[in-house]
Write a protein that holds these residues in place. Sequence first.
Motif, short mmCIF file in Angstrom:
data_model
loop_
_atom_site.label_atom_id
_atom_site.label_comp_id
_atom_site.label_asym_id
_atom_site.label_seq_id
_atom_site.Cartn_x
_atom_site.Cartn_y
_atom_site.Cartn_z
N GLU A 1 -15.30 2.30 -10.12
CA GLU A 1 -13.88 2.25 -10.45
C GLU A 1 -12.84 2.33 -9.67
O GLU A 1 -12.77 3.45 -9.31
N ALA A 2 -11.96 1.45 -9.10
CA ALA A 2 -11.14 1.62 -7.81
C ALA A 2 -9.97 2.68 -8.24
O ALA A 2 -9.36 3.14 -7.25
N LEU A 3 -9.69 2.87 -9.44
CA LEU A 3 -8.33 3.72 -9.79
C LEU A 3 -8.68 5.04 -9.47
O LEU A 3 -7.81 5.94 -9.40
N HIS A 4 -10.05 5.52 -9.58
CA HIS A 4 -10.21 7.04 -8.89
C HIS A 4 -10.30 7.27 -7.56
O HIS A 4 -10.63 8.08 -7.19
N ASP A 5 -10.30 6.19 -6.68
CA ASP A 5 -10.23 6.02 -5.46
C ASP A 5 -8.53 6.21 -4.64
O ASP A 5 -7.81 5.32 -4.84
N PRO A 6 -8.51 7.53 -4.33
CA PRO A 6 -6.90 7.62 -3.98
C PRO A 6 -6.08 6.53 -3.01
O PRO A 6 -5.35 5.93 -3.11
N ARG A 7 -7.37 6.25 -1.96
CA ARG A 7 -6.80 5.22 -1.09
C ARG A 7 -6.63 4.06 -1.54
O ARG A 7 -5.54 3.04 -1.39
N LEU A 8 -7.32 3.58 -2.58
CA LEU A 8 -7.23 2.21 -3.11
C LEU A 8 -6.05 2.02 -4.20
O LEU A 8 -5.32 1.34 -4.16
N ALA A 9 -5.88 3.17 -5.14
CA ALA A 9 -4.79 3.34 -5.88
C ALA A 9 -3.28 3.47 -5.15
O ALA A 9 -2.65 2.71 -5.77
N ALA A 10 -3.36 4.05 -4.04
CA ALA A 10 -2.21 3.84 -3.14
C ALA A 10 -1.82 2.55 -2.68
O ALA A 10 -0.75 2.11 -2.66
N LEU A 11 -2.91 1.72 -2.34
CA LEU A 11 -2.76 0.57 -2.11
C LEU A 11 -1.96 -0.52 -2.94
O LEU A 11 -1.12 -1.40 -2.79
N LEU A 12 -2.26 -0.32 -4.29
CA LEU A 12 -1.40 -0.88 -5.56
C LEU A 12 -0.06 -0.58 -5.38
O LEU A 12 0.82 -1.50 -5.61
N LEU A 13 0.14 0.64 -5.03
CA LEU A 13 1.65 0.79 -5.26
C LEU A 13 2.40 0.25 -3.96
O LEU A 13 3.39 -0.29 -4.09
N GLU A 14 1.67 0.25 -2.76
CA GLU A 14 2.04 -0.36 -1.65
C GLU A 14 2.39 -2.09 -1.87
O GLU A 14 3.31 -2.59 -1.46
N ARG A 15 1.84 -2.49 -2.59
CA ARG A 15 1.59 -4.23 -2.94
C ARG A 15 2.93 -4.08 -3.58
O ARG A 15 3.66 -5.07 -3.92
N LEU A 16 3.37 -3.24 -4.91
CA LEU A 16 4.26 -3.35 -5.57
C LEU A 16 5.62 -2.90 -5.08
O LEU A 16 6.76 -3.41 -5.28
N ARG A 17 5.71 -2.30 -3.89
CA ARG A 17 6.68 -1.82 -3.15
C ARG A 17 7.15 -3.04 -2.13
O ARG A 17 8.47 -3.08 -1.97
N MET A 18 6.41 -4.05 -1.96
CA MET A 18 6.63 -5.28 -1.27
C MET A 18 6.18 -6.50 -2.31
O MET A 18 5.27 -6.82 -2.12
N PRO A 19 7.37 -6.79 -2.58
CA PRO A 19 7.27 -8.18 -3.56
C PRO A 19 6.79 -9.28 -2.79
O PRO A 19 6.83 -9.42 -1.59
N GLY A 20 5.88 -10.14 -3.61
CA GLY A 20 5.41 -11.37 -2.81
C GLY A 20 4.06 -11.74 -3.55
O GLY A 20 3.59 -11.23 -4.46
N ARG A 21 3.57 -12.73 -3.17
CA ARG A 21 2.50 -13.45 -3.57
C ARG A 21 0.86 -12.84 -2.97
O ARG A 21 0.92 -12.39 -1.77
N HIS A 22 -0.15 -12.56 -3.52
CA HIS A 22 -1.53 -12.29 -2.95
C HIS A 22 -2.44 -13.29 -3.80
O HIS A 22 -3.09 -12.59 -4.85
N GLY A 23 -2.71 -14.38 -3.18
CA GLY A 23 -3.63 -15.36 -4.03
C GLY A 23 -2.99 -15.84 -5.40
O GLY A 23 -1.59 -15.93 -5.44
N VAL A 24 -3.59 -15.45 -6.59
CA VAL A 24 -2.98 -16.03 -8.06
C VAL A 24 -1.89 -14.72 -8.26
O VAL A 24 -1.39 -14.65 -9.02
N LEU A 25 -2.13 -13.56 -7.68
CA LEU A 25 -1.40 -12.50 -8.14
C LEU A 25 0.15 -12.55 -7.43
O LEU A 25 0.23 -12.79 -6.28
N ARG A 26 1.18 -12.24 -8.39
CA ARG A 26 2.58 -12.11 -7.86
C ARG A 26 3.14 -10.76 -8.17
O ARG A 26 3.19 -10.18 -9.40
N PHE A 27 3.75 -10.00 -7.30
CA PHE A 27 4.18 -8.97 -7.20
C PHE A 27 5.75 -8.75 -7.31
O PHE A 27 6.30 -9.32 -6.18
#
Length: 483
Positions: free
Chosen positions: A125-151
């Motif tokens: 479960e990635a949410l328990h990994d501080p490095r991966l959870a921090a990556l989610l916040l970084e993606r939200l800080r920088m709006p844009g697309r990543h594949g089918v995902l839109r931030f």
Amino acid sequence: MSEAATRPTAHATALLASLDPLLREWLPRQRWFAGKGRPIGSFEPVAVTELLPRTAPSGLLHLLLRVRRPLVPAQDTALEGPSTEHTGDCYQLLLGVRRTLPPQLAPALIGHVTEGPLAGQTVYEALHDPRLAALLLERLRMPGRHGVLRFERDMSVGMPSGLTPRPLAAEQSNSSVVYGDTFILKLFRRVVPGVNPDLELPLHLARQGCARVPAPAAWFLAELTGGAADAGAAGEACGLGVLQPFLAAAEDGWELALRMLGKGEAFTGEARALGRATAEVHAALADALPTVTLGRAQIGLIADAMARRLAAAAQAVPALRPYAPGLLTAFEALADLGGEGQSWTAQRIHGDLHLGQCLRSPDGHWSLIDFEGEPARPLAERRMPQPPARDVAGMLRSFDYAAATRDPWAREWATDCRAAFCVGYADVAGRDPRTDPVLLRAHETDKAVYEVLYEARHRPDWLPVPLAAARRLAENGSADAAH
């Protein structure tokens, strides 16, 4: 990664096949998984996105997964609304991928993959990994697309980097991560096409200047097309998560009520303040979004739906059957009033209001959170205008639940809180909900029926609480009567 690479391809199908045995064991243990007690038929990838390549020390896979399972009509239609084995439920998974899992991440283990594209890897479960959870916040800080995902984000809100993440351990129908006591990211686990009310309504309330609801700072969605859109209507975005300010010093309304109850302290002052806060939110939603008038036909449909839910719940939970005839009179009375020409105004509401959805700051300010509605209900139903009495009924039921934590039950405490909440609501709305007893009783009865089925399936030890309400509502025919 290109958008095409995120669609269900042969590689994605092979990847899921390698995860299949692990997910069959792990998913049913998750609080947010809706298929407990029923076998999983099959898995199908809706979209697979590598947010961090698997070649990195720890990869991050974002997976939208359709879970097909056999239909159990009496249970599915009563609690979750219509469902079919063909459609299934779509879930959002965030999976970490490593060769070896460090000891501190051992509780997050999903399993070790033995074949396929992830052979030799450990999945967790990635949410328990501080490095991966921090990556989610970084993606939200920088709006844009990543594949089918839109931030996306509100650029007027400052979002510093480097905030330390920590997942919340509380059991809930979704998952949340707190970042440095500054923001909280709520991830929707069971997703459907369309705007999630937990993003939609707070955005509207923020534009209205309503200070009772934390304003969204950032959010992300999935835009599904082609075969991936089989999860729902093609072209509709699926809401996946919303980032809001974290009210670090605020106290959960449920915990506060239990603490004060345990000390023998009155909660009526807080209940009245909470009634005022609820009425303010209702007023802001009525200003922000269209309202409708419920006439004879609409009231008849609402009453019929309530009666069907009662019949299905009574079939599934034998302990409810002795009270079903008395409970049915609440819905018949509502239909009768509608037939006589009575009408009501409906609007967007919270949809699942209870003490646990409210936060009190140290200065006494109450905030309402979690506008998703009852997650088991279809999204279209959760987004429909409803009488505000439905939210009021939800809070009245919550006071009963709090009273039931005491031995003996603190029935007088609950009665006082219920009355104080209605008085506070009237302070703002200009009308006490109890002056419309037929509408209020119908909604409280419908809520109690929902609770009976829910507790029977998920928390049998709590079943006596809604059954006591069912007995009261069936016998005395009043939503606000003394217990």
